[in-house]
Design a protein around this motif. Structure first.
Motif, PDB file in Angstrom:
ATOM      1  N   ALA A   2       0.812  -1.210   0.000  1.00 52.93           N
ATOM      2  CA  ALA A   2       0.000   0.000   0.000  1.00 52.93           C
ATOM      3  C   ALA A   2       0.846   1.261   0.000  1.00 52.93           C
ATOM      4  O   ALA A   2       0.675   2.151  -0.837  1.00 52.93           O
ATOM      5  N   VAL A   3       1.784   1.374   0.938  1.00 49.23           N
ATOM      6  CA  VAL A   3       2.617   2.566   1.027  1.00 49.23           C
ATOM      7  C   VAL A   3       3.501   2.692  -0.199  1.00 49.23           C
ATOM      8  O   VAL A   3       3.700   3.774  -0.743  1.00 49.23           O
ATOM      9  N   ARG A   4       4.049   1.573  -0.672  1.00 50.83           N
ATOM     10  CA  ARG A   4       4.912   1.617  -1.842  1.00 50.83           C
ATOM     11  C   ARG A   4       4.140   2.056  -3.075  1.00 50.83           C
ATOM     12  O   ARG A   4       4.661   2.742  -3.936  1.00 50.83           O
ATOM     13  N   GLY A   5       2.881   1.635  -3.189  1.00 50.95           N
ATOM     14  CA  GLY A   5       2.069   2.064  -4.316  1.00 50.95           C
ATOM     15  C   GLY A   5       1.830   3.553  -4.305  1.00 50.95           C
ATOM     16  O   GLY A   5       1.900   4.223  -5.348  1.00 50.95           O
ATOM     17  N   ASP A   6       1.571   4.105  -3.130  1.00 51.32           N
ATOM     18  CA  ASP A   6       1.377   5.547  -2.987  1.00 51.32           C
ATOM     19  C   ASP A   6       2.638   6.298  -3.383  1.00 51.32           C
ATOM     20  O   ASP A   6       2.607   7.288  -4.118  1.00 51.32           O
ATOM     21  N   CYS A   7       3.789   5.832  -2.900  1.00 49.06           N
ATOM     22  CA  CYS A   7       5.070   6.488  -3.224  1.00 49.06           C
ATOM     23  C   CYS A   7       5.386   6.375  -4.701  1.00 49.06           C
ATOM     24  O   CYS A   7       5.896   7.319  -5.316  1.00 49.06           O
ATOM     25  N   ALA A   8       5.099   5.208  -5.297  1.00 49.19           N
ATOM     26  CA  ALA A   8       5.379   5.015  -6.717  1.00 49.19           C
ATOM     27  C   ALA A   8       4.573   5.992  -7.567  1.00 49.19           C
ATOM     28  O   ALA A   8       5.093   6.593  -8.512  1.00 49.19           O
ATOM     29  N   GLN A  88      -4.894  10.301   4.372  1.00 46.64           N
ATOM     30  CA  GLN A  88      -5.544  10.959   5.502  1.00 46.64           C
ATOM     31  C   GLN A  88      -6.176   9.942   6.455  1.00 46.64           C
ATOM     32  O   GLN A  88      -6.198  10.150   7.669  1.00 46.64           O
ATOM     33  N   ALA A  89      -6.674   8.860   5.893  1.00 50.03           N
ATOM     34  CA  ALA A  89      -7.359   7.862   6.723  1.00 50.03           C
ATOM     35  C   ALA A  89      -6.393   7.005   7.532  1.00 50.03           C
ATOM     36  O   ALA A  89      -6.713   6.578   8.654  1.00 50.03           O
ATOM     37  N   VAL A  90      -5.189   6.750   6.996  1.00 48.34           N
ATOM     38  CA  VAL A  90      -4.289   5.806   7.659  1.00 48.34           C
ATOM     39  C   VAL A  90      -3.094   6.479   8.332  1.00 48.34           C
ATOM     40  O   VAL A  90      -2.287   5.801   8.989  1.00 48.34           O
ATOM     41  N   ALA A  91      -2.961   7.787   8.195  1.00 43.25           N
ATOM     42  CA  ALA A  91      -1.823   8.476   8.814  1.00 43.25           C
ATOM     43  C   ALA A  91      -1.852   8.305  10.337  1.00 43.25           C
ATOM     44  O   ALA A  91      -2.917   8.403  10.963  1.00 43.25           O
ATOM     45  N   PHE A  92      -0.691   8.053  10.904  1.00 46.78           N
ATOM     46  CA  PHE A  92      -0.542   7.881  12.361  1.00 46.78           C
ATOM     47  C   PHE A  92      -1.465   6.784  12.900  1.00 46.78           C
ATOM     48  O   PHE A  92      -1.959   6.853  14.028  1.00 46.78           O
ATOM     49  N   GLU A 102      -7.215  -2.511   1.731  1.00 43.43           N
ATOM     50  CA  GLU A 102      -7.718  -1.190   2.097  1.00 43.43           C
ATOM     51  C   GLU A 102      -7.273  -0.150   1.076  1.00 43.43           C
ATOM     52  O   GLU A 102      -8.059   0.707   0.652  1.00 43.43           O
ATOM     53  N   PHE A 103      -6.011  -0.215   0.663  1.00 39.38           N
ATOM     54  CA  PHE A 103      -5.473   0.703  -0.332  1.00 39.38           C
ATOM     55  C   PHE A 103      -6.239   0.592  -1.651  1.00 39.38           C
ATOM     56  O   PHE A 103      -6.683   1.590  -2.227  1.00 39.38           O
ATOM     57  N   VAL A 104      -6.413  -0.631  -2.127  1.00 36.80           N
ATOM     58  CA  VAL A 104      -7.116  -0.848  -3.393  1.00 36.80           C
ATOM     59  C   VAL A 104      -8.566  -0.402  -3.285  1.00 36.80           C
ATOM     60  O   VAL A 104      -9.155   0.101  -4.246  1.00 36.80           O
ATOM     61  N   GLY A 105      -9.142  -0.553  -2.101  1.00 37.67           N
ATOM     62  CA  GLY A 105     -10.528  -0.135  -1.906  1.00 37.67           C
ATOM     63  C   GLY A 105     -10.740   1.339  -2.191  1.00 37.67           C
ATOM     64  O   GLY A 105     -11.753   1.730  -2.769  1.00 37.67           O
TER      65      GLY A 105
END
Length: 239
Positions: A2-8, A88-92, A102-105
């Motif tokens: 999930a995080v890697r997809g966002d960064c990519a 925004q939903a998963v920060a901290f 969750e990311f794909v959702g």
């Protein structure tokens, strides 16, 4: 993933804005080859992108290709909006931490119904294409424009974890482009025409009219979909 997809996605958009969309073909080809070479030597089993954990050729190679395809099919604004909501939903976040479903959702909720099958192919299946330009000709018309005729042979496959492949239906449209000659600066030129075309398995004859002299044509010119052979997607035009 999930995080890697966002960064990519963020990194690719920075590159696109810095160097231009027409220069992305080379970078996407590098990522595509990273994925293709990685899966060719996989000793255990390949998994879909949404399930990957420690296979870097999938994380970074296929992941980059998939996120770049999403900004085209879904739209950069829509994709950025989905990523912003996700962050925004998963920060901290406290345990249990976010995961790929969750990311794909968030991406699925931003996409129209027409793109849901494509999202399934990108994230939940091992999907491969074999798109080839087998013929390309052009002729000058009386009004100074050019008629371009091209033949594209297209096929699509689903692979299992051990590499066994079966034919799959082509429901999505595929990018098709007509390019002019490269200029004196040797920079990748903008296409004379770039459209998404619905293709069927087998041979597809296409015809386009462009304003300038064409030099070559391509199917999936920026390597957004995983193709088993990247070298036959483009062909010089015979005038």
């Amino acid at each position: 993933m999930a995080v890697r997809g966002d960064c990519a996605a963020s990194a690719l958009m920075v590159m696109r804005q810095r160097y231009g969309a027409n220069a992305m073909e080379r970078w996407m080809k590098i990522n595509m080859n990273r994925y293709l070479s990685g899966r060719s030597v996989e000793q255990k089993k390949e998994v879909p992108l949404a399930l990957v954990e420690n296979q870097q050729y999938i994380h970074y190679g296929k992941g980059s290709v998939t996120m770049y395809a999403l900004q085209d099919y879904l739209g950069e604004k829509q994709l950025n909006g989905a990523l912003k909501q996700y962050v925004q939903a998963v920060a901290f976040q406290n345990p249990p931490y976010t995961n790929s479903p969750e990311f794909v959702g968030y991406i699925r909720r931003a996409a129209p119904d027409s793109l849901q099958p494509l999202l399934t192919d990108l994230f939940d299946r091992i999907t491969l294409y074999d798109n080839r330009v087998t013929d390309a000709t052009a002729k000058k018309l009386p009004d100074g424009r050019y008629q371009v005729d091209m033949t594209v042979t297209s096929s699509k496959f689903y692979s299992d974890s051990l590499g066994t492949q079966r034919p799959a239906p082509i429901r999505e449209t595929l990018p098709v482009a007509v390019f002019p000659e490269t200029g004196k600066d040797k920079r990748p030129p903008a296409p004379l025409l770039l459209v998404k075309q619905r293709l069927h398995p087998g041979s597809n004859k296409l015809r386009f009219i462009v304003a300038q002299k064409p030099a070559n044509v391509a199917v999936d010119p920026y390597h957004e979909l995983v193709d088993r052979d990247l070298e036959d997607n483009r062909k010089d035009v015979k005038l």
